[in-house]
Structure formats: structure tokens, C-alpha cells
Design an enzyme around this catalytic site. Sequence first.
Site, short mmCIF file in Angstrom:
data_model
loop_
_atom_site.label_atom_id
_atom_site.label_comp_id
_atom_site.label_asym_id
_atom_site.label_seq_id
_atom_site.Cartn_x
_atom_site.Cartn_y
_atom_site.Cartn_z
N ASP A 246 30.75 -42.93 -52.04
CA ASP A 246 32.20 -42.70 -52.03
C ASP A 246 32.88 -44.05 -51.77
O ASP A 246 32.32 -45.08 -52.13
CB ASP A 246 32.57 -41.65 -50.98
CG ASP A 246 33.80 -40.84 -51.37
OD1 ASP A 246 34.84 -41.45 -51.63
OD2 ASP A 246 33.73 -39.60 -51.41
N HIS A 273 33.04 -46.17 -54.60
CA HIS A 273 34.34 -45.92 -55.20
C HIS A 273 35.34 -47.03 -54.94
O HIS A 273 36.53 -46.88 -55.22
CB HIS A 273 34.89 -44.58 -54.71
CG HIS A 273 34.10 -43.40 -55.19
ND1 HIS A 273 34.46 -42.09 -54.92
CD2 HIS A 273 32.96 -43.32 -55.93
CE1 HIS A 273 33.57 -41.27 -55.46
NE2 HIS A 273 32.65 -42.00 -56.07
#
Length: 432
Positions: A246, A273
Site C-alpha cells: 500500500d 502505492h
Amino acid sequence: MTKRFRNLALLFILTSIVVFPTAKAQDRRTITEPVAPHTVCERLVPSGKQDTTTLQNAIDQCPSGAAVYLGRGEFRSGPLEMKSGVTLWVGRGATLIAIPEPAAYDKGLGQCGRIAEKGGGCRPFISFSKTSGGGIYGEGIIDGQGGAIIGGGAETWWQLARRAQAQGGNQNAPRLIQIDHAQDITFSGVTLRNAPNFHVAMNRVQGATFWGLIIDSPADARNTDGIDLGASQDVTITRSLIRTGDDNVAIKAGDNGSSSHISIIDNYFGWGHGMSIGSEVNSGARDILVRNLTLDGTTSGLRIKSDVSRGGLVESVTYEYVCLRGNRWPLAFDTKYDPRAQGTRIPVYRRIVLRHVHGDTGVLLMRGVDEEHALDLTLEDVRFADSATWQVEHANVTANNSDVSPPLPGRAAKPLLRGSEVCSRAFRNSNR
């Protein structure tokens, strides 16, 4: 972590660190490399069984300013609560392993290890709650075992997270480290890996340093953010290698308060991310400096994300000497992160500066809510490959055409640099 990843990242950090003029938008403290605690109150060796009680007793009895030292071998433990001024020193060759037992982390409602309407049913593996001073030091490893079968069942913490996503619920999985209502916390050198949920989560922290960390989880491990800063001030993350499933780093400012004076300097991000601000920024985020960062294969690169359900003012954010490679969205400044969101918390991004930001291909997104709340950005020496595409909507962009490629929509074209060239050129320029 592969040797190739470690060596590549270390090479980047060692060759790109330079001295820059002091910027206003950054941690207000004077940061120096952390040193080992002078006093060790207790040296522990693994018992071969569960070490929770031994570890917690050692922490509780250790005086402020001293460290509990973990020697070579594997320590297996349930949740641990740190004490003010005490450092957990994870020595070289030592691994502190979080046992994969939901009952050990449950807050008393039987929710940990289950999917429910709400999350937050688990205690963290290591918590700093209302502490001052201390932290985690050493060259050892803290392993959250996110990929281990939990509770004698049939799935891992990460599989639980994916099933929750498919079912529209929330997984209840422990964060690896939670820092809450604390001050003057220091992490140095340690490797954090395989967190069941976030690796490090912060809430209302005043003064924190993360120096030379390795944070490592698989790219498909859901919700395994590297470092999440919420409602925190005067934070530095430096000389660290982070790859996760993430956000590599996320700066948030939800209902608990604003975040400000944050420095992200001399770091390498692998998969993940990206370098994110948001999505909760309703209390405001400001005075943020991101300098000397490589984002290598992250889905998003530099990202500010919010929407009308959780938006607020994000201002005085500077990105300098950034190299982006293999990113789907190298730039993503988006006020419509959830296009279906409803509310009156309007995201406003202003005084956002990108300087010496180079990359290859991908979507370069700058999207404001409307003309009344247009984004305010300045671009200086921002260059991507000719295959990169701009998507600009409701944004006031200050830039010299000769400084930006591909050209912004509606502006004259200029000679372009290939992605493989621009990053190396940025590094040469930054080291002059």
C-alpha cells in the site's frame, strides 16, 4: 528483502545525498544520526518458547534512557507495550516475531481475526502510548508474519484482508507498531517486515525520527502501509528503504488534528502505492518537504489524494530531486479520489512546488474540484518521456515551458528527454 533491492537502494542513497539550503517546509528540529543507548538494562536470549512475559517484564523494569537488548536468535511474542524513555534494541541476528494468534491481540470483543463492519478490533504488536523518548534501535528484524496461517485456521492475515475487500467489510488485523499521543520517538536501523496491517501508524505524535529503516512486504499484501503519519508534527523519515502493498509513506490529517513540518529526505521506495498525502486531510496538512526520493515501480508516485467527504487544506508542500521509474501515475494530485463521495469538506491544494522531478512514462494527473477551488502548483524542471500524458482539470499551473516536458496541455512543445536519461541527469545535477 533481496540483495539486489538492498544494494540498488543503498547505492542510490549513498550517491544522491547532498547538502541543500535549509527549507522552511520541513521538520523544525535539528536531526542527527541516532546513536545506540549508552546503558543496557537487560540482555535477553530466546527461550525457544513464547517470550512475551519475559520481554514485557524487561521493558517494564528498564529505567528511562536505557535499552532492552535482544541477542541473536528468534524471539516469539504477543503484544508488547513500550515504556517512556526505553529503547528496544534488536541486535544483529535477532528476529522478534509476532505470533499469528488473533486471540492474543483481541481487544475483548472477539473481533480480531474476523471481518466486521468496522476495523480496529486488534491491539498492535508493539505500542507506544503516551510515551516520551525511547524507540527501537538495532540491525535486527521485527517480523509481523502477515503471511502466516492465523489461529490454526486456513488463511493468513493478508488473505483475511483480501476476503474483506471482496465482501465489502473491514478486516481486523493488528498493526505492527502503533505510536499514539507520544513525543520524541526514534527508530534507527531496524528492519520491519510482513506486517499484518500497517507497519508503523502514528497518531498525535510530536517529534519522531525514522533513520535507516528497511520496511518490506509483498506488493499484494493489502493495507500494509510503510509509515502512516496522522495528526503529527516535526517528523523526519530519512535514508530508508520502503516497499509495501500500500502507501510507502502516507501523511494524514483526519478528525484527530493536523499534520505539519514533515521531512521525507534521501529515501528509496520500491513497490507500493507511493509517497502519499491523504486521503483524510480535513484537519489540514502543511509544511512538508520531500527531497532526494526514488520511486521505483510504485503504482502512484507523488500523490495528494482526497475528496469532498474528507478534504481540507493541503499547502506548502515541496518535492525536490525526485526520480520516478515504472509508475502508472507518476504524479497524482487528485481532489476526486473517490468520485462517488459526497460532503462539504472541499479539498484545496495550494503552494505545491515540484522542482527537479524526472521520470519516464505514465499519467500525470492534476485535478481540482472546480475553478473556485483550483489546484495551485508550480513546476520547475519537471520532465518525463514523450509517452507520458497530462490530465489537467481545474488547476492553476505556474511553469516555464522550457522547464516542463511533455508540454502542458495548450502550451508549445519543447525538446523532450527520455525517461532513462532524465533520472541520471537529475542525479548529476543534484550532486554538483
